[in-house]
Design a protein around this motif. Structure first.
Motif, mmCIF file in Angstrom:
data_model
loop_
_atom_site.group_PDB
_atom_site.id
_atom_site.type_symbol
_atom_site.label_atom_id
_atom_site.label_comp_id
_atom_site.label_asym_id
_atom_site.label_seq_id
_atom_site.Cartn_x
_atom_site.Cartn_y
_atom_site.Cartn_z
ATOM 1 N N CYS A 1 -0.028 3.917 -5.077
ATOM 2 C CA CYS A 1 0.054 2.912 -5.987
ATOM 3 C C CYS A 1 -1.691 2.032 -5.990
ATOM 4 C CB CYS A 1 0.792 1.879 -5.628
ATOM 5 S SG CYS A 1 1.054 0.549 -6.823
ATOM 6 N N PRO B 1 -2.145 -2.897 -5.002
ATOM 7 C CA PRO B 1 -2.835 -3.711 -4.049
ATOM 8 C C PRO B 1 -4.245 -3.595 -4.098
ATOM 9 C CG PRO B 1 -1.256 -2.350 -3.134
ATOM 10 C CD PRO B 1 -1.420 -1.816 -4.565
ATOM 11 N N GLN C 1 5.551 -8.337 -7.242
ATOM 12 C CA GLN C 1 5.590 -7.052 -7.136
ATOM 13 C C GLN C 1 6.622 -6.724 -6.067
ATOM 14 O OE1 GLN C 1 4.327 -4.953 -8.727
ATOM 15 N NE2 GLN C 1 2.515 -6.185 -9.867
ATOM 16 N N PHE D 1 0.881 -1.007 0.098
ATOM 17 C CA PHE D 1 0.005 0.072 -0.025
ATOM 18 C C PHE D 1 0.759 1.113 0.043
ATOM 19 C CE2 PHE D 1 -3.191 -3.244 1.204
ATOM 20 C CZ PHE D 1 -4.057 -2.840 0.522
HETATM 21 FE FE1 SF4 Z 1 4.433 -0.199 -3.527
HETATM 22 FE FE2 SF4 Z 1 5.116 -1.785 -5.709
HETATM 23 FE FE3 SF4 Z 1 3.284 -2.710 -4.203
HETATM 24 FE FE4 SF4 Z 1 2.615 -0.819 -5.601
HETATM 25 S S1 SF4 Z 1 3.189 -2.800 -6.264
HETATM 26 S S2 SF4 Z 1 1.971 -0.897 -3.706
HETATM 27 S S3 SF4 Z 1 4.707 0.438 -5.848
HETATM 28 S S4 SF4 Z 1 5.365 -2.377 -3.500
#
Ligand code: SF4
Ligand code: SAH
Length: 420
Positions: free
Chosen positions: A148, A151, A185, A144
């Motif tokens: 972004c 999530p 991710q 989170f």
């Molecule tokens: Fe953060 Fe990457 Fe997860 Fe997006 S995908 S919340 S940028 S860790």
């Protein structure tokens, strides 16, 4: 991640006796695998869907489906945005695709039920790259970061069974793949029973015919000393790490909920360079995050100067509906975001050229991938640290490992001379 998901979806469809075509005129169903990470990605795909929808006038039974993060995020609303979209399928529902595309009538159909335990086990994708196989090791994200959307669209973080991952890599190896990229991710928080990411790397490193091993994306808050140690000790792990910094200012990082300070990030880079002096480091940077002052932007600028990344993917902050940062009241005007972005791009171009030039005179191992775009006498391949290199050589070297001496650096391409 979407390339990898598309490969998996192709496998799901082929197992159901459907055929995948590269020729769009032949297709009875068009699937758009979409990304929501920035508004620009969404706008582009909507434009593309509108363009292709005109095919329906020539082929009345043509079905158009939207899958991926945009499908998950917008669901039913997509039918209102474009009436030509027949079905919308979310990221956890791909196993239902064969059934849905064979429905006699699929008008205004949406299936975006979240399934936070779906990891698509027992599906072994047909890797579409000729030499590099992407292998997904985990899905979703729990971090989170306040800017972004991931999530919200991809759901909770879950790791795949390590034995399944090893099986998939072995299968890719048996088909001739020599270069593997593990995907997630936040790969550093991989955990399946007692196998953590460092252990998984060790296990993949043991697979005989795999010669190169990479992974994306690493999160600076979770990149442990044990992973750095394994990277230094495992001959197949390439001297290249993509480590998103996002900002060089600790207050902005805090507001982004990244969970590390700039000093911590800088410390990791030092550790990595101590263990692997030749390691190439690439990054992601966001400029114009809400509230970013000129001074805070300058901290990012100076951090990039200090660290000297081999390459940086730089993005203008794009507000994503439903995220925390989109609600901040101190959004930065578009002109300032653009101006800051251009400054960073210019700086990075200079640094990248300097980094590439520093390779002149060195001997590099290349994995030869193809004939160069510019000249059919030249071949192109990648160094272990991921730099595209062209050299004169005969086409039977494609798919082989060769040694070249670097003689020049032009833009983001190295030029080499074959020595072995
Ligand atoms: Fe953060 Fe990457 Fe997860 Fe997006 S995908 S919340 S940028 S860790
Ligand atoms: N999980 C990975 C990558 C996620 S998305 C990670 O944490 O690094 C890839 C990149 O897109 C991010 O690193 C970030 O730099 C950028 N990005 C994500 N959301 C964004 C937004 N709202 N606006 C601009 N860039 C964004």
């Amino acid at each position: 991640m979407n390339v990898s998901d598309s490969e998996m979806i192709k496998e799901i469809l082929i197992e159901n006796n459907d055929e995948v075509t590269e020729n769009i005129d032949e297709a009875d169903v068009l699937l758009f695998n979409t990304c929501s990470v920035r508004q620009h990605a969404e706008d582009r795909v909507l434009g593309r869907i509108s363009n292709e929808a005109s095919r329906k006038s020539k082929k009345r039974n043509l079905k158009i489906g939207v899958i991926g993060c945009m499908a998950q995020r917008l669901g039913d609303d997509l039918h209102k945005i474009n009436k030509n979209i027949d079905f919308v399928i979310g990221v956890d529902q791909y196993k239902n695709l064969p059934k849905i595309i064979h429905k006699k009538r699929v008008k205004d159909f949406t299936e975006t039920t979240v399934n936070n335990s779906e990891v698509y086990e027992n599906i072994y994708p047909i890797h579409s790259g000729k030499f590099n196989a992407f292998v997904t090791i985990m899905r979703g994200c729990d971090n989170f970061c306040t800017y972004c959307i991931v999530p919200y669209t991809r759901g909770r973080e879950r790791s795949r069974n390590s034995e399944e991952i090893i099986k998939e890599v072995e299968l890719a190896a048996s088909k001739g793949f020599k270069d593997v990229t593990l995907l997630g991710q936040n790969v550093n928080s991989y955990k399946y029973e007692d196998v953590d990411f460092a252990e998984l790397l060790k296990q993949v490193n043991e697979i005989d015919s795999i010669k190169r091993l990479r992974f994306v994306t690493s999160h600076p808050k979770d990149l442990s000393d044990s992973v750095i140690k394994v990277m230094g000790e495992s001959e197949k792990i390439c001297e290249h790490l993509h480590l998103p910094m996002q900002s060089g200012n600790t207050d902005i990082l805090k507001r982004m909920n990244r969970g590390y300070s700039y000093e911590h990030y800088r410390g990791i880079i030092t550790k990595l360079r101590n263990k692997m002096p030749d390691i190439a480091i690439t990054t992601d940077i966001i400029v114009g995050f809400p509230g970013e002052t000129e001074e805070q932007f300058n901290d990012t600028y100076n951090a990039m100067k200090e660290i000297e990344f081999d390459y940086a993917f730089t993005f203008k902050y794009s507000p994503r509906e439903g995220t925390i940062a989109a609600k901040y009241t101190d959004q930065i005007p578009e002109e300032i975001r653009l101006e800051r972005l251009q400054k960073l791009i210019k700086l990075q171009e200079e640094i990248t050229l300097k980094k590439y030039r520093s390779k002149i005179g060195t001997i590099q191992e290349l994995y030869v991938e193809k004939v160069s775009k510019k000249s059919d006498k030249e071949l192109a391949g990648r160094t272990r640290d991921f730099k595209i290199t062209v050299f004169e050589g005969s086409q039977n070297l494609i798919g082989k490992f060769v040694k070249v001496k670097i003689v020049d650096a032009v833009g983001w391409t190295l030029k080499g001379k074959l020595i072995e």
